[in-house]
Design a protein around this motif. Structure first.
Motif, PDB file in Angstrom:
ATOM      1  N   SER A 374       0.677  -1.336  -0.022  1.00  0.00           N
ATOM      2  CA  SER A 374       0.228   0.016   0.208  1.00  0.00           C
ATOM      3  C   SER A 374       0.919   1.298  -0.181  1.00  0.00           C
ATOM      4  O   SER A 374       0.696   2.136  -0.716  1.00  0.00           O
ATOM      5  CB  SER A 374      -0.914  -0.210   1.052  1.00  0.00           C
ATOM      6  N   ARG A 411      -7.607   2.220  -3.799  1.00  0.00           N
ATOM      7  CA  ARG A 411      -7.219   1.215  -2.596  1.00  0.00           C
ATOM      8  C   ARG A 411      -8.409   1.496  -1.663  1.00  0.00           C
ATOM      9  O   ARG A 411      -9.255   0.468  -1.202  1.00  0.00           O
ATOM     10  CB  ARG A 411      -6.067   1.521  -1.899  1.00  0.00           C
ATOM     11  N   LEU A 431      -5.847  -6.203  -3.210  1.00  0.00           N
ATOM     12  CA  LEU A 431      -4.873  -4.929  -2.619  1.00  0.00           C
ATOM     13  C   LEU A 431      -3.417  -5.652  -2.747  1.00  0.00           C
ATOM     14  O   LEU A 431      -2.453  -4.890  -3.151  1.00  0.00           O
ATOM     15  CB  LEU A 431      -5.195  -4.537  -1.250  1.00  0.00           C
ATOM     16  N   THR A 435      -1.073  -3.502  -5.751  1.00  0.00           N
ATOM     17  CA  THR A 435      -0.135  -2.439  -4.971  1.00  0.00           C
ATOM     18  C   THR A 435       1.151  -2.962  -5.383  1.00  0.00           C
ATOM     19  O   THR A 435       2.223  -2.271  -5.798  1.00  0.00           O
ATOM     20  CB  THR A 435      -0.456  -2.272  -3.776  1.00  0.00           C
TER      21      THR A 435
END
Length: 452
Positions: A374, A411, A431, A435
């Motif tokens: 992230s 996200r 995610l 990412t």
């Protein structure tokens, strides 16, 4: 360079067009999204490196002086020049500054009631080394079809070499419009004095006299926008343009389609308050904390909606900073750090919440992978900016990866969708993949730029 702001006029048209005509302050102090017109002009000049400013006052000049004071709170030095003949025309206000500025090789002249982007003023300042003694450079807009209420504008006729041949509101033959910013030399004072002897006291009269001698050149404003605020309709148009300019080329897909449509109206409301960008950044962090707490408690839809709210609020702090000239390096740093903590807490809350509800150990693997990937999007952008000095624009550098919703806006939007449908493991897995794919993809994309 020094700057001269003309703020002596009464602004009768703005007073008459306002509701019931009740305006009890001079026109330059008319509020516009949290700042007065004059403050916007001062801060625009500051953004362009001008630190010494002279303001010509006339109508209700004492109110302007009490409001602006010495300019220290804006990071500039402000001095005042009184013009007791302001009713004659704006040319008399320029002449009032002759004793103060006549020895300057050049100075910037700008109207207090013209709203424009800082980039517009920058274009004119970039011509400073080219201006010769006696000349005047005028910022002009060739996009005549886009000029708001062009019938009210001062038109100019510019030849193929950029020399202005004629100027005036009523000229029939024109190809550009005067934007109200001038790079002047002492030649403007002599021209205005000569015009005054013949009973003409408008700034455009002096410019026209110089133009007849080939001493005036137009500088194209390009794609920057500007507007002359004469009445309430101009004021409303200026408000719309300022808010629209808050959109950023660095926005992700979700920000463009959804978040900005919500954050910009919020910024329009917040701008008139004393709320600072750092306050909004901290509010954004608190909302992220509440989102994490909701996930831990098993309130997944609530957690998802709070996460998406944080994404919207995250746009407001930057918008207010740009709108009110409040952007600082520390503010950007503060916002970035809190965003990273907020994102981490949301992902941790999702992971722990699912584990407490289902006791499935694999969720920690998904959560850890998502947590690692992230921050990589912002880390990559900031490192690119630090190395090159240029902002990282996904549309320019990411190729097809720009459609992957791996930036913060994407996200948090995915988290909202996954939480509403109760699919936390699925969204954490998505995610984790997107990412890290984006991070490694950028290693390839950026190599083409950094290794040239």
């Amino acid at each position: 360079m020094k700057a001269l702001i003309l703020a002596a006029g009464e602004g009768r048209r703005l007073k008459e067009s306002a509701a019931k005509g009740k305006i009890y302050f001079p026109k330059p102090l008319t509020p516009l999204l949290g700042l007065s017109l004059l403050e916007r002009t001062i801060l625009n000049l500051r953004e362009n490196g001008i630190e010494e400013i002279f303001i010509v006052t006339g109508y209700q000049g004492e109110k302007i002086k009490r409001f602006i004071k010495d300019g220290s709170r804006y990071g500039v030095k402000v001095s005042y020049i009184d013009n007791d003949q302001w009713t004659k025309g704006n040319g008399s206000s320029v002449l009032a500054a002759e004793r103060t500025l006549k020895k300057e090789s050049s100075f910037l002249l700008i109207m207090a009631d013209h709203v424009m982007q800082p980039g517009a003023v920058k274009k004119l300042l970039e011509s400073d080394e080219q201006v010769k003694p006696g000349e005047v450079y005028v910022l002009v807009d060739y996009k005549c079809q886009k000029v708001f209420r062009i019938e009210e504008a001062t038109k100019v006729l510019v030849d193929s070499d950029g020399r202005i041949l004629d100027i005036g509101k009523d000229i029939k033959d024109y190809n550009a419009v005067d934007c109200g910013v001038f790079l002047c030399t002492s030649g403007i004072f002599q021209a205005l004095s000569d015009e005054a002897l013949e009973g003409r006291h408008a700034l455009s009269d002096g410019i026209r006299r110089l133009a007849k001698n080939g001493m005036v050149k137009g500088v194209d404003i390009g794609e920057e926008w500007w507007i002359d605020v004469d009445d309430k309709w101009d004021l409303e148009e200026a408000r719309k343009r300022l808010l629209e300019s808050l959109r950023s080329p660095r926005d992700g897909l979700i920000s463009k389609l959804i978040n900005r449509r919500l954050s910009i109206p919020i910024s329009g409301l917040v701008a008139s308050t004393r709320v600072t960008p750092n306050m909004i950044s901290f509010l954004n962090f608190l909302v992220a904390c509440l989102s994490a707490a909701a996930f831990i408690k098993g309130l997944w839809p609530v957690g998802g909606l709070l996460a998406q709210s944080a994404a919207v609020i995250d746009g407001v702090d930057g918008e207010i900073a740009r709108l009110k000239y409040m952007a600082t390096k520390y503010g950007a740093y503060f916002d970035s750090i809190l965003d990273r903590y907020g994102d981490a807490l949301i992902i941790f809350g999702m992971t722990l919440g699912w584990y407490l509800a289902h006791s499935e150990v694999f969720i920690w693997l998904l959560g850890s992978a998502a947590l690692i990937g992230s921050p990589m999007s912002m880390l990559g952008k900031e490192k690119f900016h630090a190395l090159t000095g240029n902002p990282y624009y996904p549309e320019k550098y990411d190729g097809f990866l720009r459609y992957v919703p791996a930036n913060r806006d994407g996200r948090l939007f995915l988290i909202m969708l996954g939480s509403i449908f109760g699919q936390l493991p699925l969204v954490l897995g998505i995610l984790a993949v997107i990412t890290n794919v984006l991070a490694f993809g950028r290693l390839v994309m950026v190599r083409k730029v950094l290794c040239r």
